[in-house]
Structure formats: structure tokens, C-alpha cells
Write an enzyme that holds these catalytic residues in place. Structure first.
Site, PDB file in Angstrom:
ATOM      1  N   ARG A  79     -91.114 -64.170  -6.280  1.00 54.26           N
ATOM      2  CA  ARG A  79     -90.612 -64.335  -4.929  1.00 54.26           C
ATOM      3  C   ARG A  79     -89.701 -65.563  -5.339  1.00 54.26           C
ATOM      4  NH1 ARG A  79     -94.887 -62.630  -2.111  1.00 54.26           N
ATOM      5  NH2 ARG A  79     -93.200 -62.423  -0.094  1.00 54.26           N
ATOM      6  N   PRO A 137     -96.267 -59.605   7.302  1.00 53.37           N
ATOM      7  CA  PRO A 137     -97.309 -59.430   7.082  1.00 53.37           C
ATOM      8  C   PRO A 137     -98.555 -60.563   6.248  1.00 53.37           C
ATOM      9  CG  PRO A 137     -96.755 -57.169   6.730  1.00 53.37           C
ATOM     10  CD  PRO A 137     -95.995 -58.277   6.131  1.00 53.37           C
ATOM     11  N   LYS A 179    -105.422 -59.933   2.659  1.00 57.16           N
ATOM     12  CA  LYS A 179    -104.175 -59.720   3.525  1.00 57.16           C
ATOM     13  C   LYS A 179    -104.520 -58.280   3.253  1.00 57.16           C
ATOM     14  CE  LYS A 179    -101.249 -61.547   0.693  1.00 57.16           C
ATOM     15  NZ  LYS A 179     -99.155 -61.814   0.669  1.00 57.16           N
ATOM     16  N   ASN A 222     -95.276 -65.327   1.436  1.00 57.81           N
ATOM     17  CA  ASN A 222     -94.684 -66.568   1.132  1.00 57.81           C
ATOM     18  C   ASN A 222     -94.130 -67.540   2.180  1.00 57.81           C
ATOM     19  OD1 ASN A 222     -92.672 -66.953  -1.006  1.00 57.81           O
ATOM     20  ND2 ASN A 222     -91.514 -66.061  -0.381  1.00 57.81           N
TER      21      ASN A 222
END
Ligand SMILES: [Zn+2]
Length: 278
Positions: free
Chosen positions: A259, A2, A51, A178
Site C-alpha cells: 500500500r 471502507p 471489514k 490505510n
């Protein structure tokens, strides 16, 4: 995964299913909303901000004397993070989305049933207070008020930060996750470890990020290559050790901040200022 486009699509699905509808029954399965009952409330609209998902509702107004009062506006906020989803079903349709134990909320209306799976940060708050949850966000890449100059200004405010981390920081610009981070950096030929202050063309990078997300609105397959075929939708994301589509070099994967990041060491040469690992 997402990212802003997925959340935008999800908001549209919810809007089409529920906007204007009266909720006939609600079933919250998160502790903080366990006693909340939205039956009789109306769905005004569904929107996304970066988001974050914002389902805007009207509660029927009641004055102390029982006389009709203006409706009160509320927002049901949710965040998909890595694994959340909303699905809309026709009444009576089998819910095929996800295992039932992941269900966090069910909203019934005469024309549709909306089911939220594995949602995070679920909060019901007055619409006037939405900024408490989304006010920190930078310009929304897919929002009606998208402001690329402001996004560039916010990025440039932290010239020492790596561009790989800066693009994910939702306070700079809202909506890049990402996948798009990795793809934008590849397409611009910039190493993820480059300090923001050394990126040659920040406005060009921000514009490209917006175009990639916008191109994937209205469909669930996220592609940065233009291809919708499985295995061909990205240049570097998820392609560790596979050959670069441009130069054939093995794509690399490494941690950057919190990440992982994927990149081509040839197409995205390292900036000399890259900090030492560890
Ligand atoms: Zn390459």
C-alpha cells in the site's frame, strides 16, 4: 474508503432496513450464488466483523416428512474491500447508489430493498461456520468483544514487522484500513517504517486507533482531525505535497508493502532501523 467504521455503519443500515423481515425475492448476480433463492427466508440481524459484513438469515426448516422443523441459520458474507457498498431503499424508490452493472445482489422485503454494489467474497454459509471466513481476524476495534490487550499482544508477536504494515494486518486487529493507519501514526509521531518492537507505546497507539474509528461511527464522513469540512478531515492521508498541519513540511507519499503511505518526515522522524529502499 471502507474501513471498520464504514463497514460498521453499513451493517447498521442493513440491520435497520431488514432485521426481522422476510425476504420476498432475491436476485444474485455473482456466479457462485446465481441459483440461490432466499425468498421466504428471514433476516435475523446484520453485523460487522472488522471489514467483513455478516447478514444472518433463517431458512425455514423442513423435515423430510414435511413437518415443521427448527429454522436453520445461515450467513450471507460479503466484503467491501476498496469500492463495495450496500444501500437500502424504500420499495419503489429509485436506486441512486451506483451504476446498475455493479449490482451483485438485490434483496427485496416488504419494507425495504437492499442492493449490494461491487461486493467481494460473497458466500452463503451456515452461521455456525462463520469462523471459516472471519476466525483468523484479530480483535475487532468496533466489536462487542474488543480486546485491546490481545491486539497489542498480536502486534508485539512480530517485532520486526513495520508498524505501517502491522496495523493493516487484520490478523492483529480488525478494522484499520490505510486512512486510519496513516492518521494514527501521524498523531503518535511514529514513522510508518518503525519496527513494531521499537514503537514506544503500542497500547496507546491501539487505544487511539479504536477511538478514531469509534468517533466516526454513525456518520459517513471519516475524520481524524475533528473537522467534517471537505479537505480538512485528515492530517496526512491523501495530502501528498501539501503542508503538514502542524509544522508546514510537505507531506510525503511512498509505497510501504502493498500500500501507499502518507507521512510528515518532521513530525514522524525515521527510525534508524528503517530498511533500505528496494
Ligand atoms: Zn509535520
Amino acid at each position: 474508503m471502507p474501513e471498520g467504521d464504514t463497514v460498521w455503519n453499513t451493517a447498521r443500515v442493513l440491520h435497520r432496513a431488514l432485521a426481522g423481515a422476510r425476504i420476498t425475492k432475491s436476485d444474485f448476480r455473482v456466479p457462485q450464488l446465481a441459483t440461490t433463492d432466499l425468498s421466504g427466508w428471514t433476516v435475523r440481524e446484520s453485523a460487522s466483523r472488522g471489514k467483513h459484513l455478516l447478514l444472518r438469515l433463517s431458512a425455514p426448516g423442513r423435515s423430510p416428512a414435511g413437518r415443521p422443523a427448527p429454522d436453520v441459520h445461515w450467513t450471507l458474507h460479503s466484503h467491501l474491500r476498496m469500492d463495495g457498498a450496500w444501500r437500502a431503499y424504500a420499495p419503489g424508490e429509485r436506486w441512486g447508489g451506483r451504476p446498475a452493472h455493479l449490482i451483485r445482489v438485490v434483496l427485496h422485503s416488504p419494507g425495504a430493498v437492499a442492493v449490494g454494489y461491487h461486493l467481494h467474497e460473497m458466500t452463503l454459509l451456515p452461521t455456525a461456520d462463520e469462523d471459516r471466513l472471519v476466525g483468523h481476524l484479530g480483535p475487532d476495534l468496533l466489536g462487542p468483544d474488543w480486546d485491546p490487550a490481545e491486539a497489542v499482544r498480536r502486534l508485539a508477536d512480530h517485532p520486526e514487522q513495520t508498524i505501517g504494515e502491522a496495523l493493516l494486518d487484520q490478523r492483529n486487529l480488525a478494522g484499520v484500513g490505510n486512512l486510519y493507519k496513516c492518521e494514527v501514526l501521524f498523531l503518535r509521531g511514529v514513522s510508518p517504517w518503525t519496527p513494531v518492537g521499537a514503537v514506544p507505546d503500542l497500547p496507546g497507539m491501539v487505544a487511539l486507533a479504536q477511538r478514531l474509528l469509534a468517533a466516526n461511527r454513525g456518520r459517513w464522513t471519516q475524520s481524524s482531525t475533528g473537522s467534517l469540512h471537505r479537505g480538512q478531515t485528515s492530517y496526512v492521508y491523501g495530502r501528498r505535497a501539501q503542508p503538514c498541519r502542524r509544522c508546514g513540511t510537505a507531506i510525503r507519499k511512498e509505497e510501504l508493502g502493498e500500500r501507499v503511505t502518507y507521512w510528515c518526515p518532521v513530525c514522524q522522524p525515521e527510525h534508524p532501523d528503517r530498511p533500505e529502499p528496494g
